[in-house]
Motif scaffolding. Structure first.
Motif, PDB file in Angstrom:
ATOM      1  N   TRP A  34       0.825  -1.200   0.000  1.00 36.59           N
ATOM      2  CA  TRP A  34       0.000   0.000   0.000  1.00 36.59           C
ATOM      3  C   TRP A  34       0.856   1.246   0.000  1.00 36.59           C
ATOM      4  CZ3 TRP A  34       0.012  -3.521   4.107  1.00 36.59           C
ATOM      5  CH2 TRP A  34       0.768  -3.138   5.222  1.00 36.59           C
ATOM      6  N   VAL A  35       0.207   2.363  -0.343  1.00 41.88           N
ATOM      7  CA  VAL A  35       0.865   3.669  -0.271  1.00 41.88           C
ATOM      8  C   VAL A  35       0.598   4.266   1.112  1.00 41.88           C
ATOM      9  CG1 VAL A  35       1.029   5.989  -1.251  1.00 41.88           C
ATOM     10  CG2 VAL A  35       0.686   4.014  -2.762  1.00 41.88           C
ATOM     11  N   HIS A  36      -0.668   4.452   1.457  1.00 44.27           N
ATOM     12  CA  HIS A  36      -1.076   4.944   2.768  1.00 44.27           C
ATOM     13  C   HIS A  36      -2.271   4.137   3.265  1.00 44.27           C
ATOM     14  CE1 HIS A  36       0.974   8.738   1.352  1.00 44.27           C
ATOM     15  NE2 HIS A  36       1.604   8.441   2.471  1.00 44.27           N
ATOM     16  N   LEU A  37      -2.558   4.286   4.553  1.00 43.09           N
ATOM     17  CA  LEU A  37      -3.622   3.493   5.174  1.00 43.09           C
ATOM     18  C   LEU A  37      -4.778   4.353   5.648  1.00 43.09           C
ATOM     19  CD1 LEU A  37      -1.308   1.145   7.262  1.00 43.09           C
ATOM     20  CD2 LEU A  37      -2.522   0.574   5.142  1.00 43.09           C
ATOM     21  N   ARG A  38      -5.981   3.761   5.596  1.00 40.94           N
ATOM     22  CA  ARG A  38      -7.206   4.402   6.055  1.00 40.94           C
ATOM     23  C   ARG A  38      -7.917   3.459   7.026  1.00 40.94           C
ATOM     24  NH1 ARG A  38      -4.453   7.886   4.405  1.00 40.94           N
ATOM     25  NH2 ARG A  38      -4.614   8.818   2.339  1.00 40.94           N
ATOM     26  N   ARG A  39      -8.543   4.042   8.028  1.00 43.52           N
ATOM     27  CA  ARG A  39      -9.219   3.275   9.085  1.00 43.52           C
ATOM     28  C   ARG A  39     -10.725   3.543   9.029  1.00 43.52           C
ATOM     29  NH1 ARG A  39      -8.070   4.435  15.481  1.00 43.52           N
ATOM     30  NH2 ARG A  39      -9.631   3.027  16.333  1.00 43.52           N
ATOM     31  N   CYS A  40     -11.504   2.489   8.929  1.00 43.36           N
ATOM     32  CA  CYS A  40     -12.957   2.632   8.959  1.00 43.36           C
ATOM     33  C   CYS A  40     -13.360   3.099  10.354  1.00 43.36           C
ATOM     34  CB  CYS A  40     -13.645   1.314   8.614  1.00 43.36           C
ATOM     35  SG  CYS A  40     -15.446   1.378   8.736  1.00 43.36           S
ATOM     36  N   ALA A  41     -14.087   4.202  10.420  1.00 47.69           N
ATOM     37  CA  ALA A  41     -14.484   4.771  11.707  1.00 47.69           C
ATOM     38  C   ALA A  41     -15.640   4.011  12.350  1.00 47.69           C
ATOM     39  CB  ALA A  41     -14.869   6.240  11.529  1.00 47.69           C
ATOM     40  N   GLN A  42     -16.231   3.078  11.623  1.00 45.09           N
ATOM     41  CA  GLN A  42     -17.355   2.311  12.168  1.00 45.09           C
ATOM     42  C   GLN A  42     -16.917   0.950  12.699  1.00 45.09           C
ATOM     43  OE1 GLN A  42     -20.790   2.468   9.699  1.00 45.09           O
ATOM     44  NE2 GLN A  42     -21.972   1.078  10.947  1.00 45.09           N
ATOM     45  N   CYS A  43     -16.054   0.241  11.958  1.00 46.44           N
ATOM     46  CA  CYS A  43     -15.686  -1.126  12.383  1.00 46.44           C
ATOM     47  C   CYS A  43     -14.188  -1.317  12.615  1.00 46.44           C
ATOM     48  CB  CYS A  43     -16.194  -2.148  11.369  1.00 46.44           C
ATOM     49  SG  CYS A  43     -15.281  -2.173   9.813  1.00 46.44           S
ATOM     50  N   GLY A  44     -13.363  -0.321  12.288  1.00 45.78           N
ATOM     51  CA  GLY A  44     -11.929  -0.416  12.529  1.00 45.78           C
ATOM     52  C   GLY A  44     -11.126  -1.053  11.406  1.00 45.78           C
ATOM     53  N   HIS A  45     -11.767  -1.479  10.324  1.00 44.89           N
ATOM     54  CA  HIS A  45     -11.065  -2.102   9.200  1.00 44.89           C
ATOM     55  C   HIS A  45      -9.973  -1.174   8.685  1.00 44.89           C
ATOM     56  CE1 HIS A  45     -10.460  -2.805   4.856  1.00 44.89           C
ATOM     57  NE2 HIS A  45     -10.585  -4.078   5.180  1.00 44.89           N
ATOM     58  N   ILE A  46      -8.764  -1.711   8.544  1.00 45.13           N
ATOM     59  CA  ILE A  46      -7.666  -0.947   7.958  1.00 45.13           C
ATOM     60  C   ILE A  46      -7.542  -1.366   6.501  1.00 45.13           C
ATOM     61  CG2 ILE A  46      -5.192  -0.438   8.013  1.00 45.13           C
ATOM     62  CD1 ILE A  46      -6.746   0.646  10.446  1.00 45.13           C
ATOM     63  N   GLY A  47      -7.632  -0.389   5.620  1.00 47.33           N
ATOM     64  CA  GLY A  47      -7.518  -0.623   4.187  1.00 47.33           C
ATOM     65  C   GLY A  47      -6.554   0.375   3.573  1.00 47.33           C
ATOM     66  N   CYS A  48      -6.128   0.072   2.354  1.00 46.70           N
ATOM     67  CA  CYS A  48      -5.188   0.959   1.665  1.00 46.70           C
ATOM     68  C   CYS A  48      -5.926   2.069   0.923  1.00 46.70           C
ATOM     69  CB  CYS A  48      -4.282   0.167   0.727  1.00 46.70           C
ATOM     70  SG  CYS A  48      -5.124  -0.880  -0.466  1.00 46.70           S
ATOM     71  N   CYS A  49      -5.245   3.183   0.744  1.00 42.48           N
ATOM     72  CA  CYS A  49      -5.822   4.384   0.145  1.00 42.48           C
ATOM     73  C   CYS A  49      -6.035   4.235  -1.358  1.00 42.48           C
ATOM     74  CB  CYS A  49      -4.919   5.582   0.410  1.00 42.48           C
ATOM     75  SG  CYS A  49      -3.365   5.548  -0.524  1.00 42.48           S
ATOM     76  N   ASP A  50      -6.676   5.233  -1.945  1.00 41.77           N
ATOM     77  CA  ASP A  50      -6.979   5.191  -3.375  1.00 41.77           C
ATOM     78  C   ASP A  50      -5.758   5.394  -4.257  1.00 41.77           C
ATOM     79  OD1 ASP A  50      -9.582   4.619  -2.877  1.00 41.77           O
ATOM     80  OD2 ASP A  50     -10.366   6.588  -3.396  1.00 41.77           O
ATOM     81  N   SER A  51      -4.636   5.825  -3.721  1.00 45.50           N
ATOM     82  CA  SER A  51      -3.395   5.869  -4.507  1.00 45.50           C
ATOM     83  C   SER A  51      -2.761   4.485  -4.607  1.00 45.50           C
ATOM     84  CB  SER A  51      -2.382   6.829  -3.867  1.00 45.50           C
ATOM     85  OG  SER A  51      -2.859   8.148  -3.929  1.00 45.50           O
ATOM     86  N   HIS A  99      -0.651   3.588  12.246  1.00 51.03           N
ATOM     87  CA  HIS A  99       0.240   2.435  12.184  1.00 51.03           C
ATOM     88  C   HIS A  99       1.519   2.786  12.932  1.00 51.03           C
ATOM     89  CE1 HIS A  99       2.980   4.155   9.142  1.00 51.03           C
ATOM     90  NE2 HIS A  99       1.905   4.560   8.460  1.00 51.03           N
ATOM     91  N   PRO A 100       2.325   1.797  13.293  1.00 42.44           N
ATOM     92  CA  PRO A 100       3.565   2.086  14.031  1.00 42.44           C
ATOM     93  C   PRO A 100       4.458   3.059  13.262  1.00 42.44           C
ATOM     94  CG  PRO A 100       3.120  -0.268  14.024  1.00 42.44           C
ATOM     95  CD  PRO A 100       2.135   0.354  13.085  1.00 42.44           C
ATOM     96  N   GLY A 101       5.089   3.945  13.981  1.00 43.30           N
ATOM     97  CA  GLY A 101       5.942   4.964  13.363  1.00 43.30           C
ATOM     98  C   GLY A 101       7.104   4.407  12.574  1.00 43.30           C
ATOM     99  N   ASP A 102       7.561   3.197  12.914  1.00 44.08           N
ATOM    100  CA  ASP A 102       8.686   2.619  12.184  1.00 44.08           C
ATOM    101  C   ASP A 102       8.243   1.830  10.945  1.00 44.08           C
ATOM    102  OD1 ASP A 102       7.562   0.440  13.480  1.00 44.08           O
ATOM    103  OD2 ASP A 102       9.457  -0.292  14.308  1.00 44.08           O
ATOM    104  N   GLN A 103       6.944   1.772  10.718  1.00 42.40           N
ATOM    105  CA  GLN A 103       6.414   1.095   9.519  1.00 42.40           C
ATOM    106  C   GLN A 103       6.495   2.062   8.346  1.00 42.40           C
ATOM    107  OE1 GLN A 103       2.784  -1.216  10.011  1.00 42.40           O
ATOM    108  NE2 GLN A 103       1.948  -0.132   8.258  1.00 42.40           N
ATOM    109  N   THR A 104       7.045   1.599   7.248  1.00 46.14           N
ATOM    110  CA  THR A 104       7.246   2.479   6.105  1.00 46.14           C
ATOM    111  C   THR A 104       5.947   2.794   5.372  1.00 46.14           C
ATOM    112  OG1 THR A 104       7.646   0.623   4.610  1.00 46.14           O
ATOM    113  CG2 THR A 104       9.573   1.574   5.721  1.00 46.14           C
ATOM    114  N   ALA A 105       5.971   3.906   4.671  1.00 43.45           N
ATOM    115  CA  ALA A 105       4.891   4.273   3.741  1.00 43.45           C
ATOM    116  C   ALA A 105       5.583   4.718   2.454  1.00 43.45           C
ATOM    117  CB  ALA A 105       4.039   5.396   4.305  1.00 43.45           C
ATOM    118  N   PRO A 106       5.416   4.003   1.369  1.00 50.78           N
ATOM    119  CA  PRO A 106       4.573   2.825   1.243  1.00 50.78           C
ATOM    120  C   PRO A 106       5.124   1.635   2.030  1.00 50.78           C
ATOM    121  CG  PRO A 106       5.735   3.235  -0.828  1.00 50.78           C
ATOM    122  CD  PRO A 106       6.066   4.360   0.106  1.00 50.78           C
TER     123      PRO A 106
END
Length: 121
Positions: A34-51, A99-106
């Motif tokens: 992934w490039v960046h991560l997004r968090r569902c505010a309803q169920c907590g699902h972590i998914g990747c961004c539209d990029s 996500h943890p600060g030491d985790q890279t993006a992407p």
């Protein structure tokens, strides 16, 4: 920027923790990244961004109907409402906030192809 995303804020559950430190679907694929991560505010699902190549956060909205996400990047606290296609403000969600600060993006670092810039949307 709207103050409260979603109808009557029903699309946000401040008690739900994130589903993990990375995109659930990308981590399940041997070559997922992934490039960046997004968090569902309803169920907590972590998914990747539209990029990202797979755009799992948007796919989650389409499949679940959960319209509001928050950035899951360190130092970012903005929300996006897919239903209204607007940025929004929201309450503090359950920790962790990113996500943890030491985790890279992407990321994850060991899966990101050298030509990743040519593969993003």
């Amino acid at each position: 920027m709207s103050e409260t995303p979603g109808p009557e804020n029903s699309s946000i559950d401040v008690t739900v923790k994130p589903s993990g430190a990375g995109c659930v679907e990308c981590l399940a694929e041997p070559d997922g990244w992934w490039v960046h991560l997004r968090r569902c505010a309803q169920c907590g699902h972590i998914g990747c961004c539209d990029s990202s190549p797979a755009q799992h956060a948007t796919a989650h909205f389409r499949e679940s109907g959960h319209p509001v996400v928050q950035s899951f990047e360190p130092g970012e606290d903005w929300f996006w409402d897919y239903a209204s296609e607007t940025a929004a403000r929201g309450p503090r969600l359950a920790d962790p906030q990113s996500h943890p600060g030491d985790q890279t993006a992407p990321g994850p670092a060991d899966r990101v192809p050298e030509d990743w810039r040519d593969r993003i949307h």
